[in-house]
Each structure stands twice: as C-alpha cells, then as structure tokens.
Design a protein around this motif. Sequence first.
Motif, short mmCIF file in Angstrom:
data_model
loop_
_atom_site.label_atom_id
_atom_site.label_comp_id
_atom_site.label_asym_id
_atom_site.label_seq_id
_atom_site.Cartn_x
_atom_site.Cartn_y
_atom_site.Cartn_z
N MET A 169 -3.48 5.79 -3.15
CA MET A 169 -3.13 5.05 -1.94
C MET A 169 -2.13 5.82 -1.07
O MET A 169 -1.66 5.30 -0.05
N LEU A 207 -11.17 1.70 -5.87
CA LEU A 207 -11.30 0.30 -5.46
C LEU A 207 -10.42 -0.04 -4.25
O LEU A 207 -10.90 -0.48 -3.21
N ALA A 208 -9.12 0.19 -4.39
CA ALA A 208 -8.21 -0.20 -3.31
C ALA A 208 -8.39 0.65 -2.05
O ALA A 208 -8.47 0.09 -0.95
N GLN A 241 0.83 -1.20 0.00
CA GLN A 241 0.00 0.00 0.00
C GLN A 241 0.87 1.26 0.00
O GLN A 241 0.41 2.33 -0.37
N MET A 279 -11.45 -0.66 -0.29
CA MET A 279 -11.34 -2.00 0.30
C MET A 279 -10.34 -2.06 1.43
O MET A 279 -10.51 -2.79 2.39
N LEU A 280 -9.25 -1.31 1.30
CA LEU A 280 -8.15 -1.48 2.24
C LEU A 280 -8.14 -0.43 3.34
O LEU A 280 -7.63 -0.67 4.42
#
Lengths: 210, 260, 218
Positions: free
Chosen positions: B165, B112-113, B89, B116-117
């Motif tokens: 991110m 998306l990431a 990440q 989700m994260l």
Amino acid sequence: MQRVAPFFLEAAWVTLELAVLSTLLGLTLGAIAASAKLYGNVVFRSIATVYVSVIRGTPCLIQLFILYFGGPQIGINLDPFSAGVIGLGINIGAYMTETIRGAIIAVDSGQMEAARTLGLSKFQAVRKVILPQAARLMVRPLGVNINAQIKATALVSAISVVDLTYTAQRYIGSTYKPFEMFILAGVLYMVIITLTGMIVSWLNKRVAIQ
Amino acid sequence: MTDAKPFVEIRQARKCYGDLEVLKNISLKVNKGQIIAIIGPSGSGKSTLLRAINDLDPLTDGEVWLEDTQVNKKLPHKQYENHINKVRQNIGMVFQHFNLFPHLSVRENITLAPKMLKGISDAEADRLAEEQLEHVGLSDRIDYYPSQLSGGQKQRVAIARALAMQPKVMLFDEATSALDPELVEEVNLVMKRLAEEHMTMIIVTHEMAFAESVADRILFMDGGVVVEEGPPEQLFRAPKHERTKEFLAKHLRANALAPA
Amino acid sequence: MGLDLTVVPPFAGLILQGALWTIAITASAGVLSFFGGIGFAICALYAPAIIRYPIKAFAWLFMTTPLLLQLFLIYFGLVQIGIDIPAFFAGMIGLGLHFAVYNSDIIQTGILAIDKGQHEAGRTLGLSRGQTLRKIVIPQAVRDVVPPIGNNMIALLKDSALVSVIGVVELVHASQLAISETFRPFEFYLAAAACYYVVNLLLEFTLHRIERRIALTR
Ligand SMILES: Nc1ncnc2c1ncn2[C@@H]1O[C@H](COP(=O)(O)OP(=O)(O)OP(=O)(O)O)[C@@H](O)[C@H]1O
Ligand SMILES: [Mg+2]
C-alpha cells in the motif's frame, strides 16, 4: 376459528402422540443398531450399516409410502396411525444410531472390560452397563432430535393421519382462510415444541445431578 | 535528528477501559525516517498506544497526527469512516499473529487492498506482488496459500502486504514473538532492511538486542506512562530510572536463562 | 399380490424424468438457500433493528413449523391473496427459504467465529467495514461451514420429496403417476427410493470433493 379449534386441539394431541411414540421406537432401534455396529458380528454389523445407509439416503416420505401403500402388497396391513409411528420410528432410529454410537464410544471403554471380567456376557454388559451410562450423554442431542421429530411428523398427513398439518390442510380447503389455518396450526406446533423443549431441559438437569 | 516538524505525533494521549486508565497522558514525536522501539512489561500499554496511531483502539482523549492530517479527527460517523479508511492506507501495520487471509493466496493477500482501493489493473497488481515478495525474499511462494508457509514466511508476507500500500509509516506489534526462535532472524532481517531504506517505523518488541541494533530511539513504558526514553546506548547502558533498571535486569536474566 | 419388479421398466422414462425434476428443484432451492442463508445471516448480524427483528421473527417462524405446512401456505395461501405461483417455483421458494433459515444460523456462527485479527487486518489496510466483511470475513466464514451446509443440502434433497404434495412432478409424483396406472405402489416407490439413494450418493461424493479442495485455504 372457534368452530375449528376443537379439531385442531385433537389433532395437536395426535401430533404429540406420534412424536413421542416414534421417538421411543427410534431410540430402541437406534440403541440396537448402534450396539450391533459396535459389538455385533459381521452379519449384525452389516445389517445395521445397510439400515442406516438406506434410511438416511432416502426421503422419509417415500419410506412412509412404501410401508403404508406398498405394505399390503407383501401382507403388511397397517392403519395410518400405526404406519406413521412405525415409519417415523424406523426413520429417526437411523439418525439416532450415530448419536447413540457416539455416546457409547464416549463412555469409558474400560467399562466393557470391567463388566466382562465380572462374568457378564457382551450382551448383558451392553444392556446393563454401557447403555445406561450412554443414555445420560444422549439427553442433549435427543432434545435437538425431538424438536426435528415433531416437525417431521407432519409428513404423516400424506398417509392420511389426522394430525395438525392434515387438519390445517383440510380446513384451508373448506374455509378458504389459509393464513388463519396456518397460524393456528403453526402456533400449536410451536406450543408442542416449546413444551417438549422444557421437558428435555428438565431431564437434562436431573441427569446432570446424578 | 531534530526536525522542526514531526512526521507522526501523539499529543496527550489518554485511554481508559472503564475505570482502568491504560494510557496516561502520553506524548510522542517521530520524525520522518526515524525508527522508534517501544519496550516495557506486559500490560504496560504498548499495543494500546500503537493501535491508537491508526485508530484501531480509539483514544479517550488526545490527538494523533500523521503529517498534516489529524488521524482521530472528530467527524460524523459516515465522514469519519471515509476519512479513516484513507488515512489507514498510509499506515502499515504488522501483527503478532500475522493475520494473513487464509482463503487467499499469497499473491491475493498482497493485491487485495491495492486493487480495491487504488483501482490498479491486474497486470500492475501482479507486478506489485512480485516486487514486494522479492523485497522480503519470497518470490517463489507467490501462489502458495498461507497454510503452506512457515511462521517466518507468513510474517514476511504480512510485511509485504502492508508495504504494497506504499505506507508512510509502518507499525509493528511484536512481529516476532509468535515465532519459533530459529525463524525470528529472517523477519528481523527484513525489518532491518526497511530501516536501511529509511522507512519510518514504530516497533513494539520484547527483543532488546534487536531494538538496540535497529532503533534510533527507545521508549520504555510502564503502567501507561513513558517512564524513560532516549537513544539505545543510553537507555540500555545507562538507564536513569529505577523501574527501567529493574525491567532490563529481569530481561537480561531471563535471556541468560533461556536456552540458546 | 407379491413383488414384481418387471412392472417398472416400461415406466423408466417417466421415473427418470421425475429424477431430473428432483435434481432441478434440489439444485435451484439449494442455490437459493445458500445465498439466502448468507443474506439472512448478514441481516441478522448487521442490519438495523428495523430489518433485523422482522427477519429474526421470520426465521423463528420457519424453524418452529413443519416444511410441509410452509409449502401449503406458499402454494395455496398466496393464491388466496392473488399471487399465483407455478408449483415448481412455489416448491423452490418454500424449500429454499426453509433451508436458508437453517443455513443462516450456521453461517452466523461461522461469521462470529472468525478471528478478530482478520477484521483488524482488513481495516488496517484501509478497507471499509463492508469491504472487510465482503472480501475477508464472509468468504472465510462460508468456507468454514461447508460441512454443516453440505448436510443441509443432503437434507434438502430428501425433503424435496415433499413438493410432490403441491403437484410438482418430481420423483415421488412421477412414481405416483405410474402407480395410478399399475396399482403397484411397492415397486414404484422402491424404484423412486433407489433413485434418491443414487442421487444422494452423488451429492455426498461431490460435497466430499469440495471439502477436500478447500482444505488448503484454511
Ligand atoms: N479491550 C480491552 N478491555 C479492557 N482492558 C483492556 C483491553 N485491551 C487492553 N486492556 C488492558 O490495557 C492494558 C494495556 O494493554 P496492552 O495490550 O496495551 O499491553 P501491552 O503493553 O501491549 O502488553 P503485552 O506485552 O502483553 O502485549 C492491560 O492492562 C490490558 O489488560
Ligand atoms: Mg501487546
């Protein structure tokens, strides 16, 4: 198990016969319909198109029923086995039409012109020049088709042809051993499918050499 | 420029594919905010080295560090998976072929990431997407699908996706070499802008002029080793090694022959 | 005896009801075969050997024996070991599993065809292997194989006729009920065939629309 084994073997032979005969009929119908679609006049083209569309748009089971149970109403009386072969053949023929049409198109289009310049009629050119070449391209898809066709023959048990499925069904009823009967019939189907698979791949090799 | 503690460090990296030794004992230190460009002939191991940094291609031997964390720590499988997913990440990566997710819109590619994260809300995610797209100059393409974008736009979205991110370091593997010549500049501009913002970057590239203009330090790799490294003026204007000279000469000639 | 299509209209209600059951069993078995296909595909590719091999054996069994035989086994066989499933559900499960196996084959090919870069992009962002599969790889794989899966759905519609033999009152069975009163097989089977033809056209039309819609996301 041992008591019923002979009946199953006999039934397996019926299944194999059904598959082979209906495939041959299907091939013939498919070749005719494909040629009609590609080279026929409006009437032949339309007939072929309707044939393919109607047969592919309705279940094979219904087609068998119409032929076998409905046939006598319009004066067609067939025994179960003949109805099975003809019904399955008509059905598979519609599916093979597209395969064969694809193969014909793949054969160099110049072949038709070449044959016509030699003085062959359109019909002669298709029969003597185009189809024999297309046939070689069809062996592989045919292998897939025949595999499906062997399984499709099970439908004729519904018009009381004594094939493998009919036999299994009958003895499931009388022996109350559904799993054993299923396994016995299943194994025989697998044997038939594997054997024909081997024959088709042998054919494939021979064709590849030519 | 010589900080005591490196931000990214590679220690004695070795990588073998069977008998083939692709990286031969490579060490590298990158300070925070530094920009490194890696150049070298095809097959020299540039991508392998870059992809070792986020452990996409695990090293055979050696260590990779990001600040105080060893990236390629030896851990039991389950624990390692958790560890590496966290580490990644922090490491943004941009690929030659963009690798956008074609089934997702630009917005969804970016969010998306993070969703989700990092468990951010839809509203926050939308803000994040807008912010990142503005950064790469594509605000008006937020609801497009990748298939509707040009190559340059795709690559800029890929950069925005990585930046969303909030990575500590960005890796670029030939980010412009799949692009038509006229689209290269728009991507280079985005990377230059990142450089001005002091993003730590490691860039594998075939574009010498770009490397010279953006990098603090150039690494020339050949046959799995770093043959020569130094500031761009020195490496491009006064290379010491014969292999570097040869490579640069070939490249200049190729560029001179290429249509403008 | 000849043909007399006027015998059909009095039974129109029965036939239409049969058509509805045909649609119901096709739709429910279709859904089962779709998600079952995805499940089998994932197991066949990624599950540990202890799950993978039984599933592969099961799939092979389903692919090398006729659907009709499978329906018999599920409906009559399971009763034998004390599991009595209503005909509709037996038919749905049989059709669903049979086509799930075929769909699984297609979906596996689809998954394997997804570019390695897609896996890498997901993993690089910090997604786990499972998350990458779930959110990135499988949605794309499924989207890519919509046309062949659609063909299977069309085949499923026609094969749903087979559940008449285990007593589900769908189109075929409904027409058989009418025939047993009128002794007019030709007319009623023809009527059933016409219904299938129409439903088939609708299904093809729908699939075509779906394909057009997803074209953008490729
Ligand atoms: N998965 C692999 N299996 C075997 N060999 C590999 C693999 N990946 C890379 N290699 C080899 O490793 C060497 C270095 O490859 P790498 O992709 O790092 O080169 P590169 O410098 O990035 O080249 P390019 O400029 O063409 O991208 C090459 O000789 C390549 O053939
Ligand atoms: Mg490379």
